[in-house]
Design an enzyme around this catalytic site. Structure first.
Site, PDB file in Angstrom:
ATOM      1  N   LEU A  42       0.115   6.561   4.021  1.00 56.20           N
ATOM      2  CA  LEU A  42       0.999   6.301   5.147  1.00 56.20           C
ATOM      3  C   LEU A  42       2.177   5.426   4.726  1.00 56.20           C
ATOM      4  CD1 LEU A  42      -1.472   5.686   8.123  1.00 56.20           C
ATOM      5  CD2 LEU A  42      -0.282   7.787   7.471  1.00 56.20           C
ATOM      6  N   GLY A  43       1.926   4.488   3.824  1.00 55.34           N
ATOM      7  CA  GLY A  43       3.016   3.659   3.326  1.00 55.34           C
ATOM      8  C   GLY A  43       4.079   4.480   2.633  1.00 55.34           C
ATOM      9  N   GLY A  62       0.795  -1.216   0.000  1.00 57.51           N
ATOM     10  CA  GLY A  62       0.000   0.000   0.000  1.00 57.51           C
ATOM     11  C   GLY A  62       0.828   1.267   0.000  1.00 57.51           C
ATOM     12  N   ALA A  63       1.955   1.228  -0.679  1.00 57.82           N
ATOM     13  CA  ALA A  63       2.830   2.401  -0.751  1.00 57.82           C
ATOM     14  C   ALA A  63       2.493   3.212  -1.985  1.00 57.82           C
ATOM     15  CB  ALA A  63       4.290   1.968  -0.776  1.00 57.82           C
ATOM     16  N   GLY A  93       1.159  10.193  -0.920  1.00 59.10           N
ATOM     17  CA  GLY A  93       0.101  10.677  -0.051  1.00 59.10           C
ATOM     18  C   GLY A  93      -0.469   9.647   0.897  1.00 59.10           C
ATOM     19  N   SER A 132      -6.181  -0.542  13.585  1.00 67.92           N
ATOM     20  CA  SER A 132      -6.823   0.740  13.908  1.00 67.92           C
ATOM     21  C   SER A 132      -7.550   0.608  15.233  1.00 67.92           C
ATOM     22  CB  SER A 132      -7.826   1.115  12.814  1.00 67.92           C
ATOM     23  OG  SER A 132      -8.649   2.202  13.211  1.00 67.92           O
ATOM     24  N   TYR A 168     -15.551  -2.386   8.709  1.00 63.59           N
ATOM     25  CA  TYR A 168     -14.183  -1.888   8.905  1.00 63.59           C
ATOM     26  C   TYR A 168     -13.630  -2.401  10.228  1.00 63.59           C
ATOM     27  CZ  TYR A 168     -10.340   1.442   9.566  1.00 63.59           C
ATOM     28  OH  TYR A 168      -9.101   2.017   9.781  1.00 63.59           O
TER      29      TYR A 168
END
Length: 331
Positions: free
Chosen positions: A38-39, A32-33, A36, A166, A193
């Protein structure tokens, strides 16, 4: 000399400076990089410490290349590899894992895997394999990918797996008999989620239990905080979606349901716990822990639901996950 004390104001840059000698020469794979995300912010920060290689994995190759350019603009000497990986598809996940294990002979070991990719509170849809999209992308894909590349992770002298969860895990335990929400008939985007984030925490606990003593693997889950990134760009944070979140919290009796605002973090503060989970040497004594604000979560002060710390629930999820992906991993 006492160990440094980190808190919600600690930044990724501070931690990278403290862990520079540990990060140096490590090979780190980040899912998930993208710019913009977090990665992406995490990769930019650890690149400053001269790791041996950073592997950026994601479903959009254009964004992977853009992220690579941004990192190398600030850290031109760092080696970066990219990997096409769509965690919502079990086939894509298997293909990406095979690429890493079978074709990357120049990367004999992966020291740190950061399961950072995820989606948050979309409208109901199912993956190509027929699973609710958040459960598929946030848990089943990472579960399969992690286990399929495990042989390379365990070749590290200090293997570590970090999974971004989370405090949204408070919204739901695992719905073992209805993880697909009755085909959408009982779907609540925030409950779904929460289920997927609970799964992240239980997977970290399982990995620590199954591979910690025998292979020296460390595994942690974490809450990065509330950060405005592209993860939540589709949500209405001023009205409908945030009211839905707080309504769900109130229905469950969670204190968060009576908040009137969020304590937003900057990305620099947001990825600090990523760095802490990936490299802090003192965490070895707390394998499997859930981390928040660059410390081990305190159940008396931090949001930490009991269903995320149950070894019974962890093993039950592991077996369900094996069944759903069609492969067993009997460590």
């Amino acid at each position: 000399m006492p160990a440094p004390v980190y808190d919600t104001n600690t930044t990724a840059s501070e931690l990278v400076n403290d862990y520079k000698s540990i990060i140096q020469d490590k090979t780190i794979l980040i899912t998930g990089a993208s710019p913009g995300s977090l990665g992406g912010y995490y990769a930019q920060n650890i690149a400053k410490a001269n790791p041996a290689c950073i592997i950026l994995a994601g479903r959009n190759t254009t964004k992977l290349e853009q992220c690579t350019k941004e990192i190398q603009a600030a850290s031109p000497k760092v080696k970066i590899r990219t990997l096409k990986l769509d965690l919502s598809s079990l086939q894509s996940t298997r293909e990406a894992a095979a690429e890493v294990v079978d074709n990357w002979d120049d990367i004999p070991a992966i020291d740190v895997l950061v399961n950072n990719a995820g989606i948050m509170a979309p409208e109901y849809r199912v993956s190509v394999d027929g699973f609710e999209s958040q459960f598929a992308t946030n848990h089943l894909g990472p579960f399969l990918f992690t286990n399929l590349i495990m042989k390379k992770i365990l070749k590290s002298t200090s293997p570590r797996i970090v999974t971004v969860a989370s405090d949204g895990h408070r919204l739901s335990p695992l719905r073992f008999d209805d993880y697909n929400f009755d085909g959408g008939n009982t779907y609540d985007k925030w409950v779904a989620y929460g289920q997927s984030k609970t799964a992240n925490m239980l997977m970290a606990l399982s990995l620590a239990n199954k591979l910690g003593i025998k292979h020296g693997l460390l595994a942690f889950s974490l809450h990065p905080g509330v950060i405005l990134t592209n993860l939540g760009s589709h949500l209405d944070w001023d009205d409908v979606d945030v009211k839905g979140l707080w309504s769900t919290d109130r229905r469950l009796g969670n204190a968060e349901g009576w908040k009137t605002s969020f304590d937003f973090k900057t990305p620099e503060r947001g990825v600090a716990t990523h760095v802490y989970a990936s490299f802090d040497p003192l965490l070895k004594a707390n394998n499997g822990a859930y981390l928040i604000d660059s410390h081990i979560a305190d159940p008396l002060q931090d949001t930490l639901k009991p269903w995320t710390t149950s070894e019974f629930e962890a093993e039950r999820l592991w077996r369900l996950s094996e069944k759903l992906v069609g492969e067993e991993f009997p460590y």
